[in-house]
Design a protein around this motif. Structure first.
Motif, PDB file in Angstrom:
ATOM      1  N   ALA A 170      20.986  42.950  45.556  1.00 56.89           N
ATOM      2  CA  ALA A 170      21.808  44.156  45.421  1.00 56.89           C
ATOM      3  C   ALA A 170      23.133  43.833  44.740  1.00 56.89           C
ATOM      4  CB  ALA A 170      22.063  44.769  46.792  1.00 56.89           C
ATOM      5  N   LYS A 171      23.606  44.774  43.940  1.00 52.58           N
ATOM      6  CA  LYS A 171      24.892  44.583  43.273  1.00 52.58           C
ATOM      7  C   LYS A 171      26.021  44.682  44.286  1.00 52.58           C
ATOM      8  CE  LYS A 171      23.454  46.129  38.703  1.00 52.58           C
ATOM      9  NZ  LYS A 171      22.030  45.882  38.976  1.00 52.58           N
ATOM     10  N   PRO A 172      27.147  44.008  44.045  1.00 55.69           N
ATOM     11  CA  PRO A 172      28.263  44.059  45.007  1.00 55.69           C
ATOM     12  C   PRO A 172      28.856  45.457  45.093  1.00 55.69           C
ATOM     13  CG  PRO A 172      28.970  43.043  42.961  1.00 55.69           C
ATOM     14  CD  PRO A 172      27.483  43.199  42.859  1.00 55.69           C
ATOM     15  N   THR A 173      29.319  45.823  46.270  1.00 56.93           N
ATOM     16  CA  THR A 173      30.013  47.100  46.424  1.00 56.93           C
ATOM     17  C   THR A 173      31.432  46.960  45.866  1.00 56.93           C
ATOM     18  OG1 THR A 173      30.921  46.555  48.592  1.00 56.93           O
ATOM     19  CG2 THR A 173      28.721  47.571  48.545  1.00 56.93           C
ATOM     20  N   ARG A 174      32.075  48.105  45.692  1.00 55.88           N
ATOM     21  CA  ARG A 174      33.457  48.072  45.192  1.00 55.88           C
ATOM     22  C   ARG A 174      34.362  47.367  46.194  1.00 55.88           C
ATOM     23  NH1 ARG A 174      36.480  53.395  42.753  1.00 55.88           N
ATOM     24  NH2 ARG A 174      38.190  52.315  41.712  1.00 55.88           N
ATOM     25  N   GLU A 175      34.105  47.602  47.498  1.00 52.61           N
ATOM     26  CA  GLU A 175      34.920  46.982  48.540  1.00 52.61           C
ATOM     27  C   GLU A 175      34.752  45.458  48.528  1.00 52.61           C
ATOM     28  OE1 GLU A 175      33.039  49.662  48.900  1.00 52.61           O
ATOM     29  OE2 GLU A 175      34.730  51.064  49.020  1.00 52.61           O
ATOM     30  N   LEU A 176      33.503  44.995  48.307  1.00 55.25           N
ATOM     31  CA  LEU A 176      33.276  43.554  48.255  1.00 55.25           C
ATOM     32  C   LEU A 176      33.922  42.952  47.015  1.00 55.25           C
ATOM     33  CD1 LEU A 176      32.083  40.976  49.295  1.00 55.25           C
ATOM     34  CD2 LEU A 176      29.852  41.637  48.342  1.00 55.25           C
ATOM     35  N   ALA A 177      33.850  43.656  45.886  1.00 55.92           N
ATOM     36  CA  ALA A 177      34.506  43.163  44.666  1.00 55.92           C
ATOM     37  C   ALA A 177      36.008  43.019  44.894  1.00 55.92           C
ATOM     38  CB  ALA A 177      34.230  44.114  43.509  1.00 55.92           C
ATOM     39  N   ARG A 178      36.590  43.994  45.603  1.00 53.67           N
ATOM     40  CA  ARG A 178      38.022  43.938  45.883  1.00 53.67           C
ATOM     41  C   ARG A 178      38.344  42.770  46.823  1.00 53.67           C
ATOM     42  NH1 ARG A 178      38.507  48.741  47.391  1.00 53.67           N
ATOM     43  NH2 ARG A 178      39.242  49.628  45.431  1.00 53.67           N
ATOM     44  N   ALA A 179      37.497  42.565  47.829  1.00 51.98           N
ATOM     45  CA  ALA A 179      37.717  41.461  48.773  1.00 51.98           C
ATOM     46  C   ALA A 179      37.601  40.108  48.075  1.00 51.98           C
ATOM     47  CB  ALA A 179      36.712  41.562  49.923  1.00 51.98           C
ATOM     48  N   LEU A 180      36.628  39.977  47.185  1.00 50.43           N
ATOM     49  CA  LEU A 180      36.480  38.738  46.424  1.00 50.43           C
ATOM     50  C   LEU A 180      37.681  38.507  45.521  1.00 50.43           C
ATOM     51  CD1 LEU A 180      32.705  39.071  45.442  1.00 50.43           C
ATOM     52  CD2 LEU A 180      33.690  37.269  46.888  1.00 50.43           C
ATOM     53  N   ASP A 181      38.161  39.593  44.923  1.00 52.26           N
ATOM     54  CA  ASP A 181      39.319  39.493  44.041  1.00 52.26           C
ATOM     55  C   ASP A 181      40.534  38.948  44.792  1.00 52.26           C
ATOM     56  OD1 ASP A 181      39.865  41.076  41.121  1.00 52.26           O
ATOM     57  OD2 ASP A 181      41.631  40.480  42.263  1.00 52.26           O
ATOM     58  N   VAL A 182      40.743  39.461  46.004  1.00 57.55           N
ATOM     59  CA  VAL A 182      41.884  39.006  46.816  1.00 57.55           C
ATOM     60  C   VAL A 182      41.681  37.561  47.261  1.00 57.55           C
ATOM     61  CG1 VAL A 182      43.117  39.351  48.991  1.00 57.55           C
ATOM     62  CG2 VAL A 182      42.464  41.326  47.594  1.00 57.55           C
ATOM     63  N   ALA A 183      40.478  37.260  47.759  1.00 57.53           N
ATOM     64  CA  ALA A 183      40.207  35.917  48.269  1.00 57.53           C
ATOM     65  C   ALA A 183      40.314  34.852  47.195  1.00 57.53           C
ATOM     66  CB  ALA A 183      38.815  35.879  48.905  1.00 57.53           C
ATOM     67  N   LEU A 184      39.998  35.208  45.943  1.00 64.17           N
ATOM     68  CA  LEU A 184      40.004  34.245  44.846  1.00 64.17           C
ATOM     69  C   LEU A 184      41.229  34.378  43.938  1.00 64.17           C
ATOM     70  CD1 LEU A 184      36.215  34.529  43.927  1.00 64.17           C
ATOM     71  CD2 LEU A 184      37.345  32.645  45.130  1.00 64.17           C
ATOM     72  N   SER A 185      42.176  35.255  44.348  1.00 68.63           N
ATOM     73  CA  SER A 185      43.405  35.464  43.560  1.00 68.63           C
ATOM     74  C   SER A 185      43.074  35.751  42.096  1.00 68.63           C
ATOM     75  CB  SER A 185      44.326  34.235  43.669  1.00 68.63           C
ATOM     76  OG  SER A 185      44.654  33.978  45.015  1.00 68.63           O
ATOM     77  N   ALA A 186      42.157  36.707  41.896  1.00 69.04           N
ATOM     78  CA  ALA A 186      41.648  36.987  40.553  1.00 69.04           C
ATOM     79  C   ALA A 186      42.493  37.985  39.777  1.00 69.04           C
ATOM     80  CB  ALA A 186      40.212  37.492  40.642  1.00 69.04           C
ATOM     81  N   ASP A 187      43.588  38.460  40.368  1.00 71.35           N
ATOM     82  CA  ASP A 187      44.499  39.373  39.661  1.00 71.35           C
ATOM     83  C   ASP A 187      43.768  40.606  39.121  1.00 71.35           C
ATOM     84  OD1 ASP A 187      46.975  40.216  38.740  1.00 71.35           O
ATOM     85  OD2 ASP A 187      46.747  39.211  36.803  1.00 71.35           O
TER      86      ASP A 187
END
Length: 305
Positions: A43-60
Protein backbone atom coordinates in the motif's frame (compact mmCIF):
# COMPACT_ATOMS: atom_id res chain seq x y z
CA UNK A 1 6.87 8.25 -8.18
CA UNK A 2 6.41 5.58 -5.51
CA UNK A 3 9.89 4.27 -6.35
CA UNK A 4 11.32 7.79 -6.15
CA UNK A 5 9.60 8.37 -2.81
CA UNK A 6 10.98 5.08 -1.48
CA UNK A 7 14.49 5.87 -2.67
CA UNK A 8 14.36 9.26 -0.94
CA UNK A 9 13.22 7.66 2.32
CA UNK A 10 16.02 5.09 2.15
CA UNK A 11 18.67 7.73 1.39
CA UNK A 12 17.47 10.00 4.19
CA UNK A 13 17.23 7.08 6.64
CA UNK A 14 20.77 5.94 5.90
CA UNK A 15 22.09 9.51 6.16
CA UNK A 16 20.45 9.72 9.59
CA UNK A 17 22.10 6.45 10.62
CA UNK A 18 18.78 4.72 11.31
CA UNK A 19 17.79 1.13 10.69
CA UNK A 20 14.36 0.38 9.25
CA UNK A 21 13.23 -0.82 12.67
CA UNK A 22 14.44 2.40 14.35
CA UNK A 23 12.68 4.60 11.78
CA UNK A 24 9.53 2.51 12.10
CA UNK A 25 9.59 3.05 15.85
CA UNK A 26 9.87 6.81 15.38
CA UNK A 27 6.81 6.98 13.10
CA UNK A 28 4.84 4.29 14.97
CA UNK A 29 4.58 1.62 12.28
CA UNK A 30 6.00 -1.89 11.95
CA UNK A 31 9.41 -2.22 10.31
CA UNK A 32 7.98 -4.15 7.36
CA UNK A 33 6.00 -1.00 6.48
CA UNK A 34 9.25 0.91 5.99
CA UNK A 35 10.51 -1.95 3.84
CA UNK A 36 7.39 -1.73 1.66
CA UNK A 37 7.79 2.03 1.24
CA UNK A 38 11.46 1.83 0.31
CA UNK A 39 10.77 -0.95 -2.20
CA UNK A 40 7.62 0.76 -3.56
CA UNK A 41 5.61 -2.36 -2.80
CA UNK A 42 2.35 -2.82 -0.93
CA UNK A 43 0.00 0.00 0.00
CA UNK A 44 1.12 3.54 -0.72
CA UNK A 45 1.97 5.71 2.32
CA UNK A 46 -0.77 7.89 3.75
CA UNK A 47 -0.33 11.65 3.90
CA UNK A 48 0.01 11.42 7.69
CA UNK A 49 2.78 8.81 7.38
CA UNK A 50 4.59 10.91 4.76
CA UNK A 51 4.45 13.86 7.16
CA UNK A 52 5.73 11.73 10.06
CA UNK A 53 8.60 10.41 7.95
CA UNK A 54 9.43 13.94 6.87
CA UNK A 55 9.70 15.08 10.49
CA UNK A 56 11.61 12.00 11.65
CA UNK A 57 14.14 12.32 8.82
CA UNK A 58 14.36 16.15 8.86
CA UNK A 59 13.43 16.17 5.17
CA UNK A 60 12.31 19.83 5.12
CA UNK A 61 8.88 18.97 3.59
CA UNK A 62 10.42 17.04 0.69
CA UNK A 63 8.42 13.88 1.41
CA UNK A 64 5.20 15.82 2.06
CA UNK A 65 5.56 17.57 -1.30
CA UNK A 66 6.21 14.27 -3.10
CA UNK A 67 3.24 12.49 -1.52
CA UNK A 68 0.44 13.80 -3.83
CA UNK A 69 2.35 12.57 -6.89
CA UNK A 70 2.84 9.15 -5.29
CA UNK A 71 -0.80 8.87 -4.40
CA UNK A 72 -2.02 9.91 -7.85
CA UNK A 73 -0.49 6.76 -9.26
CA UNK A 74 -3.51 4.99 -7.77
CA UNK A 75 -5.72 6.86 -10.25
CA UNK A 76 -6.19 5.89 -13.93
CA UNK A 77 -3.88 7.57 -16.44
CA UNK A 78 -6.59 9.84 -17.84
CA UNK A 79 -7.53 11.01 -14.33
CA UNK A 80 -3.95 11.83 -13.36
CA UNK A 81 -3.40 13.72 -16.59
CA UNK A 82 -6.60 15.71 -16.06
CA UNK A 83 -5.47 16.69 -12.55
CA UNK A 84 -2.12 17.82 -13.91
CA UNK A 85 -3.78 19.96 -16.58
CA UNK A 86 -6.20 21.41 -14.01
CA UNK A 87 -3.35 22.62 -11.83
CA UNK A 88 -1.95 24.67 -14.73
CA UNK A 89 -5.20 25.89 -16.28
CA UNK A 90 -5.90 29.63 -16.27
CA UNK A 91 -9.65 29.16 -16.88
CA UNK A 92 -11.76 26.23 -15.69
CA UNK A 93 -15.32 25.88 -17.01
CA UNK A 94 -17.37 23.08 -15.47
CA UNK A 95 -20.86 21.67 -15.82
CA UNK A 96 -21.82 19.37 -12.94
CA UNK A 97 -24.80 17.07 -13.39
CA UNK A 98 -24.94 15.26 -10.05
CA UNK A 99 -22.61 16.65 -7.38
CA UNK A 100 -20.81 19.90 -6.59
CA UNK A 101 -17.40 19.98 -8.36
CA UNK A 102 -14.45 19.01 -6.20
CA UNK A 103 -12.94 22.52 -6.20
CA UNK A 104 -16.01 23.86 -4.38
CA UNK A 105 -16.79 20.94 -2.06
CA UNK A 106 -16.68 21.19 1.72
CA UNK A 107 -14.70 18.50 3.51
CA UNK A 108 -17.82 16.78 4.86
CA UNK A 109 -19.52 16.85 1.45
CA UNK A 110 -16.38 15.48 -0.22
CA UNK A 111 -16.21 12.67 2.32
CA UNK A 112 -19.84 11.74 1.63
CA UNK A 113 -19.25 11.74 -2.15
CA UNK A 114 -15.99 9.79 -2.02
CA UNK A 115 -17.34 7.25 0.44
CA UNK A 116 -19.52 5.69 -2.28
CA UNK A 117 -16.63 5.27 -4.72
CA UNK A 118 -16.24 1.74 -6.08
CA UNK A 119 -12.44 1.89 -5.90
CA UNK A 120 -12.16 2.55 -2.17
CA UNK A 121 -10.67 -0.30 -0.16
CA UNK A 122 -10.44 1.19 3.34
CA UNK A 123 -11.33 4.11 5.60
CA UNK A 124 -7.68 5.15 5.39
CA UNK A 125 -7.89 5.44 1.62
CA UNK A 126 -11.06 7.52 1.96
CA UNK A 127 -9.30 10.04 4.19
CA UNK A 128 -6.36 10.16 1.78
CA UNK A 129 -8.65 11.07 -1.09
CA UNK A 130 -10.46 13.67 0.99
CA UNK A 131 -7.10 15.22 1.93
CA UNK A 132 -5.99 15.24 -1.71
CA UNK A 133 -9.24 16.90 -2.83
CA UNK A 134 -8.98 19.57 -0.14
CA UNK A 135 -5.37 20.15 -1.12
CA UNK A 136 -6.37 20.83 -4.74
CA UNK A 137 -8.60 23.66 -3.53
CA UNK A 138 -5.64 25.57 -2.12
CA UNK A 139 -4.87 26.98 -5.56
CA UNK A 140 -8.08 29.01 -5.46
CA UNK A 141 -6.49 31.11 -2.72
CA UNK A 142 -3.21 31.81 -4.52
CA UNK A 143 -2.13 34.70 -6.73
CA UNK A 144 -2.20 32.51 -9.87
CA UNK A 145 -5.68 31.13 -9.18
CA UNK A 146 -7.71 30.27 -12.28
CA UNK A 147 -10.96 31.88 -13.31
CA UNK A 148 -13.62 29.33 -12.38
CA UNK A 149 -17.03 29.18 -14.07
CA UNK A 150 -19.41 26.50 -12.78
CA UNK A 151 -22.85 25.56 -14.12
CA UNK A 152 -24.75 23.29 -11.72
CA UNK A 153 -27.74 21.19 -12.71
CA UNK A 154 -30.68 21.75 -10.36
CA UNK A 155 -30.32 18.10 -9.27
CA UNK A 156 -27.04 19.05 -7.56
CA UNK A 157 -28.97 21.32 -5.18
CA UNK A 158 -31.90 18.99 -4.60
CA UNK A 159 -29.98 15.85 -3.63
CA UNK A 160 -29.01 16.08 0.08
CA UNK A 161 -25.59 14.45 -0.17
CA UNK A 162 -24.39 13.57 3.32
CA UNK A 163 -27.70 14.59 4.89
CA UNK A 164 -29.40 17.94 5.47
CA UNK A 165 -26.71 19.39 7.76
CA UNK A 166 -23.86 18.60 5.37
CA UNK A 167 -25.89 19.89 2.44
CA UNK A 168 -26.69 23.21 4.14
CA UNK A 169 -23.00 23.68 4.82
CA UNK A 170 -22.24 22.91 1.17
CA UNK A 171 -24.84 25.35 -0.14
CA UNK A 172 -23.34 28.00 2.12
CA UNK A 173 -19.94 27.23 0.62
CA UNK A 174 -21.37 27.78 -2.88
CA UNK A 175 -22.77 31.16 -1.86
CA UNK A 176 -19.46 32.18 -0.35
CA UNK A 177 -17.47 31.02 -3.37
CA UNK A 178 -19.76 32.89 -5.78
CA UNK A 179 -18.90 36.12 -3.96
CA UNK A 180 -15.25 35.72 -5.02
CA UNK A 181 -14.26 37.88 -8.04
CA UNK A 182 -12.85 34.96 -10.06
CA UNK A 183 -15.68 32.48 -9.45
CA UNK A 184 -19.06 32.43 -11.22
CA UNK A 185 -21.83 30.00 -10.32
CA UNK A 186 -24.95 29.42 -12.44
CA UNK A 187 -27.90 27.03 -12.09
CA UNK A 188 -29.43 25.05 -14.94
CA UNK A 189 -33.06 24.47 -13.85
CA UNK A 190 -35.05 21.32 -14.59
CA UNK A 191 -37.49 23.22 -16.80
CA UNK A 192 -34.78 23.76 -19.41
CA UNK A 193 -35.40 20.15 -20.43
CA UNK A 194 -32.96 17.91 -22.26
CA UNK A 195 -29.44 18.91 -23.29
CA UNK A 196 -26.25 17.40 -24.74
CA UNK A 197 -24.54 16.55 -21.41
CA UNK A 198 -27.42 14.91 -19.57
CA UNK A 199 -25.48 11.69 -18.98
CA UNK A 200 -22.56 13.17 -17.07
CA UNK A 201 -20.38 16.19 -16.37
CA UNK A 202 -18.13 18.33 -18.56
CA UNK A 203 -15.01 20.39 -17.91
CA UNK A 204 -13.21 22.65 -20.40
CA UNK A 205 -9.74 23.85 -19.41
CA UNK A 206 -7.92 26.81 -20.95
CA UNK A 207 -4.15 26.47 -20.63
CA UNK A 208 -1.59 29.31 -20.30
CA UNK A 209 -0.78 29.13 -24.03
CA UNK A 210 -4.46 29.53 -24.96
CA UNK A 211 -5.01 25.89 -25.95
CA UNK A 212 -8.02 24.04 -24.56
CA UNK A 213 -8.65 20.54 -23.21
CA UNK A 214 -12.01 18.91 -22.45
CA UNK A 215 -12.88 16.24 -19.93
CA UNK A 216 -16.15 14.32 -19.65
CA UNK A 217 -17.06 12.16 -16.68
CA UNK A 218 -19.74 9.66 -15.70
CA UNK A 219 -20.29 7.80 -12.44
CA UNK A 220 -17.34 5.41 -12.86
CA UNK A 221 -15.35 6.60 -15.83
CA UNK A 222 -13.82 9.67 -17.42
CA UNK A 223 -12.44 10.68 -20.80
CA UNK A 224 -9.81 13.29 -21.57
CA UNK A 225 -10.24 14.96 -24.98
CA UNK A 226 -7.24 16.73 -26.51
CA UNK A 227 -8.07 16.75 -30.24
CA UNK A 228 -8.64 20.46 -31.10
CA UNK A 229 -11.74 19.85 -33.24
CA UNK A 230 -13.41 17.71 -30.59
CA UNK A 231 -12.50 20.19 -27.87
CA UNK A 232 -14.06 23.05 -29.85
CA UNK A 233 -17.26 21.03 -30.11
CA UNK A 234 -17.35 20.45 -26.34
CA UNK A 235 -16.55 24.12 -25.67
CA UNK A 236 -19.54 25.10 -27.82
CA UNK A 237 -21.71 22.63 -25.90
CA UNK A 238 -20.58 24.24 -22.66
CA UNK A 239 -21.40 27.72 -23.97
CA UNK A 240 -24.92 26.56 -24.81
CA UNK A 241 -25.39 25.21 -21.28
CA UNK A 242 -24.13 28.48 -19.85
CA UNK A 243 -26.56 30.44 -22.02
CA UNK A 244 -29.49 28.22 -20.96
CA UNK A 245 -28.66 28.52 -17.25
CA UNK A 246 -30.08 31.18 -14.94
CA UNK A 247 -28.06 34.42 -14.66
CA UNK A 248 -25.61 34.46 -11.72
CA UNK A 249 -27.77 36.62 -9.40
CA UNK A 250 -30.89 34.53 -10.03
CA UNK A 251 -28.82 31.40 -9.52
CA UNK A 252 -27.69 32.61 -6.09
CA UNK A 253 -31.31 33.36 -5.18
CA UNK A 254 -32.20 29.80 -6.08
CA UNK A 255 -29.38 28.41 -3.94
CA UNK A 256 -30.59 30.52 -0.99
CA UNK A 257 -34.14 29.30 -1.53
CA UNK A 258 -33.09 25.64 -1.45
CA UNK A 259 -30.90 26.33 1.58
CA UNK A 260 -33.86 27.86 3.41
CA UNK A 261 -36.03 24.87 2.54
CA UNK A 262 -33.34 22.59 3.97
CA UNK A 263 -33.19 24.74 7.09
CA UNK A 264 -36.92 24.30 7.57
CA UNK A 265 -36.42 20.58 7.21
CA UNK A 266 -38.53 20.03 4.10
CA UNK A 267 -39.76 16.45 4.35
CA UNK A 268 -40.00 14.16 1.34
CA UNK A 269 -42.90 11.71 1.71
CA UNK A 270 -41.91 8.11 2.32
CA UNK A 271 -42.73 5.39 -0.21
CA UNK A 272 -45.73 4.22 1.84
CA UNK A 273 -47.00 7.81 2.17
CA UNK A 274 -46.63 8.36 -1.58
CA UNK A 275 -48.54 5.13 -2.20
CA UNK A 276 -51.34 6.19 0.15
CA UNK A 277 -51.60 9.60 -1.52
CA UNK A 278 -51.73 7.95 -4.95
CA UNK A 279 -54.55 5.67 -3.82
CA UNK A 280 -56.52 8.62 -2.46
CA UNK A 281 -56.06 10.53 -5.70
CA UNK A 282 -57.26 7.54 -7.73
CA UNK A 283 -60.35 7.14 -5.54
CA UNK A 284 -61.14 10.85 -5.78
CA UNK A 285 -60.85 10.72 -9.56
CA UNK A 286 -63.10 7.66 -9.81
CA UNK A 287 -60.27 5.27 -10.64
CA UNK A 288 -59.48 1.88 -9.19
CA UNK A 289 -57.30 0.92 -6.27
CA UNK A 290 -53.63 -0.04 -6.38
CA UNK A 291 -52.42 -3.48 -5.47
CA UNK A 292 -49.15 -5.41 -5.52
CA UNK A 293 -46.58 -3.52 -7.55
CA UNK A 294 -48.86 -0.55 -8.21
CA UNK A 295 -51.04 -2.08 -10.98
CA UNK A 296 -54.47 -0.51 -11.31
CA UNK A 297 -57.41 -2.83 -10.59
CA UNK A 298 -60.58 -1.71 -12.43
CA UNK A 299 -63.51 -0.80 -10.24
CA UNK A 300 -65.87 -3.70 -9.72
CA UNK A 301 -63.35 -6.51 -10.20
CA UNK A 302 -62.41 -8.76 -7.29
CA UNK A 303 -59.35 -10.89 -6.88
CA UNK A 304 -61.27 -13.82 -5.33
CA UNK A 305 -64.38 -15.85 -6.18
Amino acid sequence: MAALFGARVRRLRMAAGLTQAELADKVHVVSTRITQIERASGAKPTRELARALDVALSADDLLVELWPYVYREAFPDWSRKFMEYSERAVVIRQYAAHVVPGLLQTENYARAVLRVGRTLSSAEQLEERVALRMGRQERLGTADRPELWVVLDEAVLRRPVGGQTVMREQLGRLLGAAAEPDITVQLLPFDQGEHDVMGGSLTVLTMPDGSEIAYTEGAHYGQLIEDPDEVRSFALTYDRLRAAALPPLMSLDMIRSVMEDNHRGTKVPSRSERRRLAQEQLQQSGGGRLRGGGRRVPRGRRSGP
